[in-house]
Write a protein that holds these residues in place. Structure first.
Motif, PDB file in Angstrom:
ATOM      1  N   SER A 203       0.839  -1.192   0.000  1.00  0.00           N
ATOM      2  CA  SER A 203       0.000   0.000   0.000  1.00  0.00           C
ATOM      3  C   SER A 203       0.876   1.243   0.000  1.00  0.00           C
ATOM      4  N   SER A 208      -1.919   0.473   6.519  1.00  0.00           N
ATOM      5  CA  SER A 208      -3.154   0.129   5.823  1.00  0.00           C
ATOM      6  C   SER A 208      -3.395  -1.374   5.852  1.00  0.00           C
ATOM      7  N   GLU A 211      -8.009  -5.909   1.418  1.00  0.00           N
ATOM      8  CA  GLU A 211      -9.146  -6.761   1.117  1.00  0.00           C
ATOM      9  C   GLU A 211      -8.869  -7.436  -0.210  1.00  0.00           C
ATOM     10  N   ARG A 242      -7.547  -4.632  -2.851  1.00  0.00           N
ATOM     11  CA  ARG A 242      -7.536  -3.192  -2.607  1.00  0.00           C
ATOM     12  C   ARG A 242      -6.994  -2.967  -1.202  1.00  0.00           C
ATOM     13  N   THR A 243      -6.561  -1.747  -0.933  1.00  0.00           N
ATOM     14  CA  THR A 243      -6.021  -1.405   0.376  1.00  0.00           C
ATOM     15  C   THR A 243      -6.917  -0.372   1.049  1.00  0.00           C
ATOM     16  N   VAL A 244      -7.023  -0.463   2.365  1.00  0.00           N
ATOM     17  CA  VAL A 244      -7.864   0.441   3.158  1.00  0.00           C
ATOM     18  C   VAL A 244      -6.976   1.080   4.225  1.00  0.00           C
ATOM     19  N   ALA A 250     -10.654   3.604   1.005  1.00  0.00           N
ATOM     20  CA  ALA A 250     -10.306   2.407   0.244  1.00  0.00           C
ATOM     21  C   ALA A 250      -9.798   2.791  -1.139  1.00  0.00           C
TER      22      ALA A 250
END
Length: 386
Positions: A203, A208, A211, A242-244, A250
């Motif tokens: 990320s 982070s 998902e 994806r990264t949050v 997100a």
């Protein structure tokens, strides 16, 4: 609280009338219960409201567990509470710490909104609010002439302001997804024959989370470097992530990476199971007689590979799909517990039917897995990834 105002100062009047004022007279004070402020006179003590209003504060939106919000505007609903029947009037004052809009105590009205705030770390902004008794602020109970002070003037604003602390992050991070499996024949859709599928997840923002989906099904994953998708099922896979960030922003879903997992062969009549650490999924099947057959379910094939052991003295097998031509595969060669052998390349067109594998001599053959896939790959299903 000082409510009752003592009724008489006749003794003071008498002393004044006689011209005698006791120099060491102690202040008489006011009895509890005042809800306003009155200066003393020769007839009564002064009155001081010593119970200021208490402040209430509610913020919107509420920060997450990390103390962060994802928007650049905060709204605060403010108010006051009194428990002594004081009718006021009351007012509010605010002070903001952090950012270019910071200010010292000043009058404010509810709701209070701060818009277009720049991003700041958790704790970067602090709002303080206090309620004040405006009716009492301009009065002091100790202003009467010729009399000693009788009542101390206590503060008329909340001495413990309501406080709210937060940080702000409005920018979405970026995700980096890299498949590390190597396949010289089909580098963009590699065949993976390990226990797991190695993937790198990173990320653009530290701290982070990630998902991930495999064939549009959620899978648990971790980032910060190399990670493996454990025990993938046989067949074609499309993996995306994806990264949050800590604030809850997100990233967009990554472009899918593709890979293919072979079908593990299991024992059928004429074949025996063998085990070993070098085999796909830890086992393979072995035949030592001519005519031993494996029949696999009907499928559409554009590319066909065998995972097999090779070595000096190993025999041959023949393979076909449906009623098409037989393809002979020679397993004699340098010793290897598992080798990928292309039977039908991906440029040979599609065919459909059962896959039949048959040994051609009494020499041993050890088969481990089959890669049977079309040479056309459908587009990714992006449902739910907006």
């Amino acid at each position: 609280m000082l409510r009752h105002r003592t009724a008489s100062r006749l003794a003071v009047l008498a002393l004044l009338g006689s011209g005698l004022v006791p120099l060491a007279a102690a202040p008489a004070g006011a009895t509890p219960g005042c809800v306003d402020e009155t200066a003393p006179s020769v007839l009564q003590n002064g009155c001081d409201d010593s119970l200021p209003p208490e402040t209430t504060l509610t913020a919107s939106p509420a920060p997450n567990a990390a103390g962060l919000v994802t928007v650049s505007s905060m709204t605060f609903t403010l108010g006051w509470q009194v428990t002594d029947g004081d009718q006021g009037p009351f007012g509010l004052e605010c002070r903001l710490t952090g950012g270019p809009q910071a200010h010292d105590w000043r009058a404010c009205t509810s709701p209070v909104t701060y818009a277009d705030l720049p991003d700041a770390a958790a704790g970067g902004y602090v709002l303080e609010a206090r309620a004040a008794d405006l009716g009492d602020r301009g009065r002091t109970p100790d202003t009467a002439p010729l009399l000693p002070p009788t009542v101390a003037d206590t503060p008329d604003e909340d001495p413990t302001p309501a406080t709210f602390t937060w940080g702000q992050d409005t920018r979405a991070p970026f995700v980096f997804v890299t498949g590390t499996s190597y396949d010289e024949i089909t580098p963009t859709q590699p065949v993976v024959n390990g226990a797991g599928v190695p993937i790198r997840l990173n990320s653009s923002e530290a701290g982070s989370g990630f998902e991930c989906t495999d064939n549009d099904r959620p899978v648990a994953c971790t980032g910060g470097g190399r990670w493996e998708l454990p025990d993938p099922t046989a067949g074609r896979h499309r993996f995306s992530a994806r990264t949050v960030d800590p604030a809850g922003n997100a990233s967009a879903w990554s472009e899918p990476i593709e890979f293919f997992v072979p079908r593990n062969l299991t024992r059928q009549r004429g074949w025996a199971k063998v085990t070993g650490p070098g085999y796909f999924r830890g086992d393979a099947i072995k035949a030592s007689r001519r005519g031993a057959r494996l029949v696999l379910p009907r499928t559409t094939v554009g590319e066909l590979r065998l995972l097999a052991a090779t070595g000096r003295g190993h025999g041959k097998v023949r393979v076909r799909v449906g009623k098409r031509d037989w393809h002979v595969v020679d397993l004699a060669g340098p010793k290897a517990a598992m080798k990928q052998l292309v039977v039908i390349d991906r440029y040979s067109g599609l065919r459909a039917g059962r896959i039949v594998i048959e040994s051609l001599s009494a020499r041993p053959v050890v088969l481990d897995g089959v890669v049977a896939r079309p040479n056309r790959f459908p587009a990714a299903n992006r449902t739910g990834r907006r």
